[in-house]
Design an enzyme around this catalytic site. Sequence first.
Site, PDB file in Angstrom:
ATOM      1  N   GLU A 194      -3.312  54.501  64.999  1.00  0.00           N
ATOM      2  CA  GLU A 194      -4.351  54.166  64.016  1.00  0.00           C
ATOM      3  C   GLU A 194      -3.842  54.333  62.588  1.00  0.00           C
ATOM      4  O   GLU A 194      -4.110  53.502  61.712  1.00  0.00           O
ATOM      5  CB  GLU A 194      -5.588  55.047  64.240  1.00  0.00           C
ATOM      6  CG  GLU A 194      -6.319  54.782  65.547  1.00  0.00           C
ATOM      7  CD  GLU A 194      -6.830  53.361  65.666  1.00  0.00           C
ATOM      8  OE1 GLU A 194      -7.189  52.758  64.634  1.00  0.00           O
ATOM      9  OE2 GLU A 194      -6.846  52.830  66.790  1.00  0.00           O
ATOM     10  N   ASP A 201       1.757  50.096  67.268  1.00  0.00           N
ATOM     11  CA  ASP A 201       2.423  50.776  68.383  1.00  0.00           C
ATOM     12  C   ASP A 201       3.862  51.133  68.009  1.00  0.00           C
ATOM     13  O   ASP A 201       4.353  52.231  68.306  1.00  0.00           O
ATOM     14  CB  ASP A 201       2.434  49.888  69.633  1.00  0.00           C
ATOM     15  CG  ASP A 201       1.092  49.862  70.345  1.00  0.00           C
ATOM     16  OD1 ASP A 201       0.211  50.672  69.987  1.00  0.00           O
ATOM     17  OD2 ASP A 201       0.927  49.048  71.266  1.00  0.00           O
TER      18      ASP A 201
END
Length: 427
Positions: free
Chosen positions: A288, A371
């Site tokens: 995030e 990611d």
Amino acid sequence: QRRVYRTTTHVPQELGQIMDSETFEKSRLYQLDKSTFSFWSGLYSEVEGTMILLCGGIPFLWNLSGQISGRAGFGPEYEIVQSLVFLLLATLFSAVTGLPWSLYNTFVIEEKHGFNQQTLGFFFKDAIKKFIVTQCILLPVTSLLLYIIKIGGDYFFIYAWLFTLVVSLVLVTIYADYIAPLFDKFIPLPEGELKQQIETMAKSIDFPLTKVYVVEGSKRSSHSNAYFYGFFKNKRIVLFDTLLEDYSALNKEPAEGEDGENEETKTKNKNKKQGCKNEEVLAVLGHELGHWKLGHTVKNIIISQMNSFLCFFLFAVLIGRKELFAAFGFYDTQPTLIGLMIIFQFIFSPYNEVLSFCLTVLSRRFEFQADAFAKELGKAKDLYSALIKLNKDNLGFPVSDWIFSMWHYSHPPLLERLQALKDTKQE
């Protein structure tokens, strides 16, 4: 995609190491039920919308709004007042017709698959509260927007765009502090190892973290989530308790003396274990925070505002076309609110579909980049296991038709994300 749900009844070989057959079957049946519900609710929505257009529902509701505002002493010259009455009646109609679908989705589908934690009383109280809060925001904002369009002259679209920009920024700023707490309980994350690790990670990437909250999402659903919000040097992180293995109410026995609603809510889940370990939570947060560090949030805001400006500009070009209003049953009047509805909802519909697809493609790219950022933080192994756990907890089905996936999935399919993480994980 429904064919995929129906025919893929065994765990594919490439999924054998990450998903057991029981979870695979549960997720398959859950997604099949959701797909069926989505088809019928979508079909109803299309039929309802078509009948409203064919039967002159929009001009009827506009005239009814004029009669109601007229009885209150506001004549035809008070177009903004009539527009607000129209908006109130339209949203009320939408809420009433959508209620049976929402009830079925919550108390049949989500209940059947173990996600719903709400009681009927909580559901209705929540629905009423949402409607009231929505009106308290929607009606004043709409009245000001219509007023700006009325007095803005030839360049009203610039002022209207700037106004909506300010409103969106204000709402983003106040949502988590003043609006969200009306529906869910937010508590500061208690002092301890997890909070220290979150603060250390945020500091390592210069994320200006001020507070970390845990929201009691388990009171509503056992689905999990996490997000951050705030501008400039005032960022906050919000974690759903269902994401945290150590804090989720779903992993605990109901405490003695709790009120009946909470007892019923907490016993529905049969004390199933869910959530992520601290290291996995940090990996999810690393992903995030990657969105922030890589500028994804700012890029999305810029794209959104460029699109908003374009739409207001085209609205200014088209608003004078009488044939648009006549096509929808308005032969003698050209109300500004109706013009906004016709142009933004109907005329722009094909454009909105193309834009939505482009944003979906961009979103998937951003997810891979986030990611990869978590990888750079050394979180590849923990993010790998967290994605598997979250997929299991939310009964995500990891097999998808490629066209359906390309058009609908804002996040890459699980296997693609795991494959991207796999090399670093093994290292």
